[in-house]
Design a protein around this motif. Structure first.
Motif, short mmCIF file in Angstrom:
data_model
loop_
_atom_site.label_atom_id
_atom_site.label_comp_id
_atom_site.label_asym_id
_atom_site.label_seq_id
_atom_site.Cartn_x
_atom_site.Cartn_y
_atom_site.Cartn_z
N ASP A 110 -103.94 -63.60 64.48
CA ASP A 110 -103.27 -63.90 63.22
C ASP A 110 -101.95 -63.12 63.12
O ASP A 110 -101.65 -62.51 62.09
N LYS A 111 -101.19 -63.11 64.21
CA LYS A 111 -99.86 -62.51 64.30
C LYS A 111 -99.85 -60.98 64.24
O LYS A 111 -98.80 -60.37 64.06
N VAL A 112 -101.02 -60.37 64.37
CA VAL A 112 -101.13 -58.90 64.36
C VAL A 112 -101.56 -58.43 65.74
O VAL A 112 -102.53 -58.94 66.31
N ALA A 113 -100.85 -57.43 66.30
CA ALA A 113 -101.18 -56.89 67.62
C ALA A 113 -102.32 -55.87 67.49
O ALA A 113 -102.26 -54.95 66.68
N TYR A 114 -103.36 -56.06 68.32
CA TYR A 114 -104.49 -55.14 68.32
C TYR A 114 -104.63 -54.36 69.62
O TYR A 114 -105.37 -53.38 69.66
N GLY A 115 -103.95 -54.79 70.66
CA GLY A 115 -104.06 -54.06 71.92
C GLY A 115 -103.32 -54.75 73.05
O GLY A 115 -102.66 -55.77 72.85
#
Length: 250
Positions: free
Chosen positions: A134-139
């Motif tokens: 959802d357009k958010v970087a997690y890793g």
């Protein structure tokens, strides 16, 4: 794709979705991935945001000794500006790059990041994939190869991308859902203390969620007899005799 490769990928996806903690997700993924995409070293970083910048943290590495190299990268002054592949964290969807395809050998192997961090390990090529939901970087996942192993292939890029949607959602689930994350960490602690099998961990999680046997059977590809056997094993390992007693460990 060969049948054996399909089975390996399918089994790995199952293992990732049922792993009780993010650290286990990362470790399982890197260990099992090596049989599909051979590599010399590998790491997975998670991310955090500070002043509009996306920063990397908590590297999980294979082999584990490689963590000191990735830690050296984190401590490198101006690493964000010096790293020519850091832009993938700012994409709004998963990006996958093969460094040897983007940057010629001379510039890649003479860059400040390479000289100060990776040169002693004879790194020659990297395959990187950002984990974005959802357009958010997690890793970000990074696979490394020495010169002896050569560069990553186009097919290997396809294999890595096959995991992207699964990793994106799994990282989101563990990082952005504190309640689920805490539950997963609790089950991981209990698994270590009481020597639970992976299936017992799954069933314990469903019990903690308040699901009855029929609901658990709808989630798992096992028979009622097998489920009862696993529950009895849980009772024995926790030295309890009822479901209510198990819930006290939640």
């Amino acid at each position: 794709m060969e049948k054996n490769e399909f089975l390996l990928i399918n089994d790995l996806v199952y293992q990732l979705h049922t792993a009780p903690s993010l650290t286990q997700v990362e470790t399982i993924f890197l260990n099992r991935l090596k049989s599909i995409i051979p590599y010399s070293y590998a790491s997975i970083f998670t991310t955090c945001e500070k002043d509009g910048r996306i920063l990397l943290k908590n590297p999980v590495c294979i082999p584990s000794s490689f963590a000191k190299v990735e830690q050296k990268y984190l401590e490198l002054e101006n690493a964000e500006e010096l790293d020519q592949t850091n832009w993938i964290l700012y994409s709004t969807e998963t990006a996958l790059i093969r460094e040897s395809e983007l940057i010629d050998d001379r510039h890649r192997l003479s860059s400040p990041v390479y000289r100060k961090v990776y040169s002693h390990y004879n790194i020659f090529d990297t395959l990187q994939m950002s984990i974005i939901y959802d357009k958010v970087a997690y890793g970000v996942v990074t696979l490394y190869r020495t010169k002896e192993m050569g560069t990553f292939t186009a097919d290997e890029r396809i294999f890595l991308r096959a995991f992207s949607k699964h990793l994106n959602y799994i990282f989101y689930r563990h990082i952005s859902s504190p309640q689920d994350h805490n539950r997963s960490e609790r089950i991981a602690e209990l698994a270590a203390s009481y020597h639970l099998t992976r299936r017992e961990q799954e069933i314990l999680g469903y019990i903690f969620d308040g699901q009855n046997n029929q609901e658990i059977l709808e989630e798992l590809p096992i028979t009622e007899h097998t489920l009862q056997k696993h529950i009895q094993n849980l009772y024995r390992k926790f030295n309890v005799s009822t479901r209510w007693d198990l819930l006290k460990f939640k």
